[in-house]
Design a protein around this motif. Structure first.
Motif, short mmCIF file in Angstrom:
data_model
loop_
_atom_site.label_atom_id
_atom_site.label_comp_id
_atom_site.label_asym_id
_atom_site.label_seq_id
_atom_site.Cartn_x
_atom_site.Cartn_y
_atom_site.Cartn_z
N LEU A 66 0.80 -1.22 0.00
CA LEU A 66 0.00 0.00 0.00
C LEU A 66 0.84 1.28 0.00
CD1 LEU A 66 -2.80 1.21 0.01
CD2 LEU A 66 -2.84 1.01 2.49
N PRO A 67 1.86 1.41 0.85
CA PRO A 67 2.67 2.64 0.82
C PRO A 67 3.36 2.85 -0.53
CG PRO A 67 3.05 1.42 2.85
CD PRO A 67 2.27 0.51 1.95
N ILE A 68 3.88 1.75 -1.09
CA ILE A 68 4.56 1.85 -2.39
C ILE A 68 3.56 2.25 -3.47
CG2 ILE A 68 5.82 0.56 -4.16
CD1 ILE A 68 7.00 -1.15 -1.93
N PHE A 69 2.38 1.64 -3.42
CA PHE A 69 1.34 1.94 -4.39
C PHE A 69 0.98 3.42 -4.36
CE2 PHE A 69 -3.24 2.60 -5.13
CZ PHE A 69 -3.33 2.17 -6.44
N LEU A 70 0.78 3.96 -3.18
CA LEU A 70 0.40 5.37 -3.05
C LEU A 70 1.54 6.30 -3.44
CD1 LEU A 70 -1.62 5.23 0.29
CD2 LEU A 70 -2.53 5.54 -2.01
N PHE A 71 2.78 5.89 -3.10
CA PHE A 71 3.94 6.71 -3.46
C PHE A 71 4.11 6.79 -4.97
CE2 PHE A 71 8.53 7.00 -4.39
CZ PHE A 71 8.76 8.27 -3.89
N ILE A 72 4.04 5.65 -5.64
CA ILE A 72 4.19 5.62 -7.10
C ILE A 72 3.04 6.38 -7.75
CG2 ILE A 72 4.17 4.12 -9.13
CD1 ILE A 72 5.59 2.01 -7.50
N ASN A 73 1.85 6.23 -7.21
CA ASN A 73 0.67 6.91 -7.76
C ASN A 73 0.84 8.43 -7.76
OD1 ASN A 73 -2.10 6.31 -8.79
ND2 ASN A 73 -2.66 7.70 -7.13
N SER A 74 1.59 8.93 -6.78
CA SER A 74 1.77 10.38 -6.66
C SER A 74 2.54 10.98 -7.84
CB SER A 74 2.50 10.72 -5.35
OG SER A 74 3.82 10.19 -5.36
N PHE A 75 3.35 10.16 -8.52
CA PHE A 75 4.15 10.67 -9.63
C PHE A 75 3.30 11.02 -10.85
CE2 PHE A 75 7.55 8.97 -7.09
CZ PHE A 75 8.61 9.81 -7.37
N ASP A 76 2.04 10.58 -10.87
CA ASP A 76 1.15 10.99 -11.95
C ASP A 76 0.98 12.50 -11.99
OD1 ASP A 76 0.86 8.39 -12.71
OD2 ASP A 76 -1.17 8.13 -11.94
N PHE A 77 1.16 13.14 -10.83
CA PHE A 77 1.03 14.59 -10.77
C PHE A 77 2.19 15.31 -11.47
CE2 PHE A 77 -1.89 13.88 -7.14
CZ PHE A 77 -2.92 14.72 -7.53
N LEU A 78 3.27 14.57 -11.79
CA LEU A 78 4.42 15.19 -12.45
C LEU A 78 4.41 15.00 -13.96
CD1 LEU A 78 7.32 14.22 -10.00
CD2 LEU A 78 6.05 16.37 -10.13
N LEU A 79 3.56 14.10 -14.46
CA LEU A 79 3.55 13.81 -15.89
C LEU A 79 3.20 15.05 -16.72
CD1 LEU A 79 1.86 10.29 -15.97
CD2 LEU A 79 4.16 10.84 -16.78
N GLY A 80 2.11 15.71 -16.35
CA GLY A 80 1.67 16.90 -17.08
C GLY A 80 2.71 18.01 -17.07
N PRO A 81 3.20 18.41 -15.89
CA PRO A 81 4.22 19.46 -15.85
C PRO A 81 5.48 19.13 -16.65
CG PRO A 81 3.28 19.15 -13.67
CD PRO A 81 2.73 18.05 -14.53
N ASN A 118 -2.35 9.92 6.13
CA ASN A 118 -3.33 8.84 6.16
C ASN A 118 -2.71 7.53 6.59
OD1 ASN A 118 -6.30 9.15 4.94
ND2 ASN A 118 -4.99 10.76 4.11
N LEU A 119 -1.49 7.24 6.12
CA LEU A 119 -0.84 5.98 6.49
C LEU A 119 -0.52 5.93 7.98
CD1 LEU A 119 1.60 5.33 3.51
CD2 LEU A 119 -0.46 4.07 4.09
N LEU A 120 -0.33 7.10 8.57
CA LEU A 120 -0.01 7.13 10.00
C LEU A 120 -1.23 6.81 10.87
CD1 LEU A 120 2.33 10.26 10.19
CD2 LEU A 120 2.98 7.85 10.32
N VAL A 121 -2.44 7.04 10.33
CA VAL A 121 -3.64 6.83 11.13
C VAL A 121 -4.38 5.55 10.77
CG1 VAL A 121 -3.94 9.30 11.50
CG2 VAL A 121 -5.10 8.20 9.58
N VAL A 122 -4.07 4.96 9.59
CA VAL A 122 -4.74 3.71 9.20
C VAL A 122 -4.04 2.53 9.85
CG1 VAL A 122 -5.24 2.20 7.24
CG2 VAL A 122 -5.56 4.65 7.02
N PRO A 123 -4.78 1.57 10.43
CA PRO A 123 -4.17 0.38 11.04
C PRO A 123 -3.25 -0.33 10.06
CG PRO A 123 -6.49 0.47 11.57
CD PRO A 123 -6.24 1.56 10.57
N SER A 124 -2.14 -0.84 10.55
CA SER A 124 -1.11 -1.37 9.66
C SER A 124 -1.19 -2.88 9.46
CB SER A 124 0.28 -1.01 10.21
OG SER A 124 0.43 -1.55 11.51
N SER A 125 -1.94 -3.60 10.25
CA SER A 125 -2.00 -5.06 10.10
C SER A 125 -2.67 -5.44 8.78
CB SER A 125 -2.77 -5.69 11.26
OG SER A 125 -4.13 -5.32 11.19
N PHE A 126 -2.29 -6.55 8.26
CA PHE A 126 -2.83 -7.00 6.97
C PHE A 126 -4.34 -7.16 7.03
CE2 PHE A 126 -3.03 -9.04 2.96
CZ PHE A 126 -3.88 -10.13 3.08
N GLN A 127 -4.85 -7.71 8.15
CA GLN A 127 -6.30 -7.93 8.26
C GLN A 127 -7.07 -6.60 8.22
OE1 GLN A 127 -4.00 -9.19 10.27
NE2 GLN A 127 -4.13 -11.43 10.01
#
Length: 377
Positions: A66-81, A118-127
């Motif tokens: 999840l953290p990697i997914f969200l981090f990579i997703n953020s780079f979409d904001f750089l494509l246009g610029p 958001n990652l700091l407040v969302v529970p981290s366990s897989f379940q």
């Protein structure tokens, strides 16, 4: 091999080539360094965006990474610029990376900050993550950011088109032959990126509407292949044509010119006399800088005189002389011995289509019709 395995394999190859091209551009010596670096960052960002594809369609992968997914997703904001800045770097030779351009990356940093909180407040366990998965888009504000990304990308596509339109208008004041420097291929690149991001926006809206449903396989695969194709065109077209890296100056050439009206009139007389005696307008690819060197005058003064005194850009001004030469040849005694293409070349044009268009603009009729009428007289 399953459909998704095949797609993931092709996707991996695409990511590899995008990264390879990026590294190549970082060390490439040909062309403008600013263009090469901007393009390298753009392709690298495309690679990260493409890498996000296998993650986005697999719930288990999203849960684990999840953290990697969200981090990579953020780079979409750089494509246009990055696309916009690349277009500017190609079009304008005085382009340089500046601090104020960091403002283009503000949405990227805002999104990073948002998902870290958001990652700091969302529970981290897989379940617990799996329990949150059904409302994943809502819990991480992905609805809003997905719409924001799509809007931003399409807005930068529009801005890139405006840069090219301005560039095309400006080169008409500096060059008499535009075929090799009109950046028509870059229009295709921008249009291709716009198509990719429009399809992606539709795909994302569909997934959001389905409340966590999968993205369309057909749309996703289509985007994947278009992305890879666009990347190849950028690389090979951008590096194959060194002319595109020279560009023009973004700032007006004679914004604060000291040239007086009297000096402008004298320069215009000198220009007309020079063209009539030296016949430089018959030289294909004549540029205003080359003409200025021949006359031993500043190019910006020459451009100012043509614009202010003749009310024309450099292309139209030179073409007016070329068309007069073409008229002479078309109505001459040996006109029947030459084809329209030969007359176009003899008049200084290097393309029949450009000659036909310019002739009709200046003479009001196509050259074939002019030749036919001249032959009857």
């Amino acid at each position: 091999m399953s459909t998704w395995s095949l797609i993931d394999t092709i996707n991996g190859i695409s990511v590899f080539f995008l990264c390879f091209f990026s590294l190549f551009l970082f060390s490439h010596k040909r062309g403008k360094p600013s263009s090469n670096r901007t393009l390298a960052f753009f392709l690298l960002t495309m690679a990260l965006s493409t890498l996000n594809f296998p993650l986005s369609h697999d719930k288990r992968l999203v849960a684990y990474f999840l953290p990697i997914f969200l981090f990579i997703n953020s780079f979409d904001f750089l494509l246009g610029p990055l696309l916009y800045l690349y277009v500017k770097s190609v079009a304008y030779r005085d382009f340089a990376w500046e601090r104020n351009q960091a403002l283009h990356a503000m949405p990227f940093f805002i999104y990073l900050l948002f998902f870290i909180i958001n990652l700091l407040v969302v529970p981290s366990s897989f379940q617990d993550i799996m329990l949150y998965r059904k409302s994943f888009f809502r819990s991480f504000g992905m609805d809003f950011f997905t719409i924001l990304i799509s809007g931003q990308l399409l807005a930068y596509v529009g801005a890139s088109f405006l840069v090219l339109r301005s560039y095309r208008a400006r080169i008409k004041s500096s060059f008499s032959s535009l075929e090799k420097i009109n950046l028509s291929w870059l229009y295709s690149i921008i249009g291709g990126c716009g198509l990719i991001w429009l399809i992606s926006a539709v795909n994302n809206m569909q997934a959001i509407g389905m409340r966590g449903g999968r993205h369309s396989l057909v749309l996703s695969v289509t985007n994947m292949f278009i992305t890879f194709g666009i990347a190849n065109v950028i690389i090979f077209k951008g590096l194959k044509q060194p002319e595109i890296f020279s560009g023009i100056e973004e700032k007006p050439k004679y914004e604060k010119s000291p040239l007086t009206d009297e000096e402008a009139d004298r320069l215009l007389d000198l220009l007309k006399n020079h063209l009539e005696t030296q016949k430089l307008h018959l030289v294909p690819g004549l540029s205003i800088s080359g003409l200025a060197r021949q006359m031993a005058v500043p190019a910006r003064n020459l451009s100012q005189v043509i614009n202010s005194r003749m009310g024309q850009n450099f292309v139209d001004f030179i073409n007016s002389y070329r068309i007069e030469e073409a008229k002479r040849l078309l109505s001459g005694s040996r006109a029947c011995e030459k084809t329209i293409l030969e007359i176009a070349y003899d008049s200084g044009f290097n393309s029949k289509s450009v000659f036909n268009k310019a002739f009709k603009k200046h003479a009001g009729i196509p050259p074939v019709e002019f030749k036919r009428k001249a032959g009857k007289e």
